[in-house]
Design an enzyme around this catalytic site. Sequence first.
Site, PDB file in Angstrom:
ATOM      1  N   HIS A  58       0.816  -1.211   0.000  1.00 53.45           N
ATOM      2  CA  HIS A  58       0.000   0.000   0.000  1.00 53.45           C
ATOM      3  C   HIS A  58       0.851   1.264   0.000  1.00 53.45           C
ATOM      4  O   HIS A  58       1.919   1.337   0.599  1.00 53.45           O
ATOM      5  CB  HIS A  58      -1.053  -0.012   1.097  1.00 53.45           C
ATOM      6  CG  HIS A  58      -0.588   0.180   2.513  1.00 53.45           C
ATOM      7  ND1 HIS A  58      -0.362   1.426   3.060  1.00 53.45           N
ATOM      8  CD2 HIS A  58      -0.371  -0.716   3.507  1.00 53.45           C
ATOM      9  CE1 HIS A  58      -0.032   1.293   4.333  1.00 53.45           C
ATOM     10  NE2 HIS A  58      -0.015   0.008   4.626  1.00 53.45           N
TER      11      HIS A  58
ATOM     12  N   ASP B 142       5.626   2.780   6.720  1.00 54.15           N
ATOM     13  CA  ASP B 142       4.394   1.987   6.716  1.00 54.15           C
ATOM     14  C   ASP B 142       3.401   2.701   5.802  1.00 54.15           C
ATOM     15  O   ASP B 142       2.778   3.678   6.197  1.00 54.15           O
ATOM     16  CB  ASP B 142       3.849   1.881   8.128  1.00 54.15           C
ATOM     17  CG  ASP B 142       2.562   1.078   8.227  1.00 54.15           C
ATOM     18  OD1 ASP B 142       2.148   0.488   7.208  1.00 54.15           O
ATOM     19  OD2 ASP B 142       1.962   1.063   9.317  1.00 54.15           O
TER      20      ASP B 142
ATOM     21  N   GLU C 221      -5.116   1.873   2.485  1.00 56.65           N
ATOM     22  CA  GLU C 221      -5.033   0.743   3.408  1.00 56.65           C
ATOM     23  C   GLU C 221      -5.217   1.180   4.852  1.00 56.65           C
ATOM     24  O   GLU C 221      -5.870   0.491   5.650  1.00 56.65           O
ATOM     25  CB  GLU C 221      -3.685   0.036   3.246  1.00 56.65           C
ATOM     26  CG  GLU C 221      -3.580  -1.315   3.965  1.00 56.65           C
ATOM     27  CD  GLU C 221      -3.150  -1.221   5.428  1.00 56.65           C
ATOM     28  OE1 GLU C 221      -3.265  -2.225   6.148  1.00 56.65           O
ATOM     29  OE2 GLU C 221      -2.708  -0.123   5.863  1.00 56.65           O
ATOM     30  N   GLU C 222      -4.661   2.329   5.214  1.00 59.72           N
ATOM     31  CA  GLU C 222      -4.663   2.755   6.610  1.00 59.72           C
ATOM     32  C   GLU C 222      -6.052   3.110   7.141  1.00 59.72           C
ATOM     33  O   GLU C 222      -6.234   3.237   8.353  1.00 59.72           O
ATOM     34  CB  GLU C 222      -3.722   3.947   6.807  1.00 59.72           C
ATOM     35  CG  GLU C 222      -2.248   3.637   6.562  1.00 59.72           C
ATOM     36  CD  GLU C 222      -1.647   2.699   7.594  1.00 59.72           C
ATOM     37  OE1 GLU C 222      -2.339   2.362   8.576  1.00 59.72           O
ATOM     38  OE2 GLU C 222      -0.489   2.298   7.416  1.00 59.72           O
TER      39      GLU C 222
ATOM     40  N   ASP D 281       3.563  -5.814   3.722  1.00 57.17           N
ATOM     41  CA  ASP D 281       3.320  -4.762   4.708  1.00 57.17           C
ATOM     42  C   ASP D 281       4.479  -4.792   5.699  1.00 57.17           C
ATOM     43  O   ASP D 281       5.505  -5.444   5.448  1.00 57.17           O
ATOM     44  CB  ASP D 281       1.979  -4.970   5.416  1.00 57.17           C
ATOM     45  CG  ASP D 281       1.311  -3.645   5.786  1.00 57.17           C
ATOM     46  OD1 ASP D 281       1.989  -2.811   6.438  1.00 57.17           O
ATOM     47  OD2 ASP D 281       0.132  -3.432   5.451  1.00 57.17           O
TER      48      ASP D 281
ATOM     49  N   HIS E  88       3.774   3.738  12.984  1.00 63.02           N
ATOM     50  CA  HIS E  88       2.830   4.849  13.094  1.00 63.02           C
ATOM     51  C   HIS E  88       3.423   5.990  13.919  1.00 63.02           C
ATOM     52  O   HIS E  88       2.782   6.538  14.818  1.00 63.02           O
ATOM     53  CB  HIS E  88       1.495   4.385  13.680  1.00 63.02           C
ATOM     54  CG  HIS E  88       0.652   3.643  12.682  1.00 63.02           C
ATOM     55  ND1 HIS E  88      -0.722   3.603  12.748  1.00 63.02           N
ATOM     56  CD2 HIS E  88       0.992   2.932  11.578  1.00 63.02           C
ATOM     57  CE1 HIS E  88      -1.188   2.885  11.724  1.00 63.02           C
ATOM     58  NE2 HIS E  88      -0.155   2.468  11.004  1.00 63.02           N
TER      59      HIS E  88
END
Length: 370
Positions: A85, A195, A227-228, A250, A337
């Site tokens: 992603h 990410d 995706e998030e 991922d 994150h």
Amino acid sequence: MARSDTGPGQAYASAAPLLYTPQVNINFLQPLLEAAGPSGFEARAAKVWSEEAATFAHRVYSDHYGNVYAELNPDAGRPIILMGHLDEIGLMVSHVDDKGFISVLNLGGWDAQVLVGQRVRLLAEEGDLLAVIGKKPIHLMEASDREKGSKLEDLWLDTGLEAEDVRRRVPVGTVGVIEQPVFTVGERVVSKALDNRIGAYVVLEALRQLHGAGVPRRVIAVASAQEEIGAFGARVASYQLDPEAALVVDVTFETAQPGVDVKKVGRAEFGSGANLSVSALTSPKIVKGLIDTARRHEIPYTLSANPRRTGTDADEVALTRAGVPCGVVSVPQRYMHSPSEMVDMRDVQACIDLMAAWVGELPETSDHSR
């Protein structure tokens, strides 16, 4: 994000880092990481990815939803897809007050503690604006408040502009991302957006290897959107492509960092290679094939246990149409994150090499049924 544990028979030992040398395409990776591309607004990152793909892929295109595709052998039947992603977590403006201070909402899963004092790039009208994330100074807090964690509703963005200018240039709905430079320490890369911009990098570099090897199959690298906030782009892309099988990339938790209970999340330290998810939603045949391929090619790997969902785009891909056999390959990452995520490029290279080797060695007619 997958839990992890050590796979049997792999070339991994925590006492001695692996001598697995990465080949870093920094001229692609750095601008890809630096591009602002929060969920639903991935166009800048998509442009970097597409321009790199166009240097070798047989076909490069995008869809209305923000997914980007790079194909080899477009006329060779149902494809194998490699998906990572493209979006990063960000912020969305919800209000501008009479003093020009900006309130924001999460665009993806932020811990407000890591936002305090950061700088934000707002994708504003009339050009980008930089803002700082403000919080009441400790000197002005009551003693009881000093022990409390920050909440997003107690923070604000400050551009330094007058309220009239802020309201004109930063309407409600404007999005932003953390402004942090990319830097490297040995084999490790630190950046915002790893990410999962690193997954988008992995799938395109794996496709490049397959192109160099002259693989005759139809293979499509997909840089997926959103995706998030729910893996929505993966759902759109996999329905459109109707793939024979899929590998999804991922990040997972790197487990040598302080505070990680390996009895709960397993073990996937920097230098341990590609992390493979074992889940009800992943294909046992594909997982076994990835393990066998890793052993034949002496590519380091670990295994992760995810009894139900994998927490990746694969959860949507696997349930598309009549179902798509999937494997999940993850890169161990620290500080997920946050504005300063970290990966080891040896693990990134292991993911690239494993995916390319697995696809390249598939028989002409493959049965991926359980």
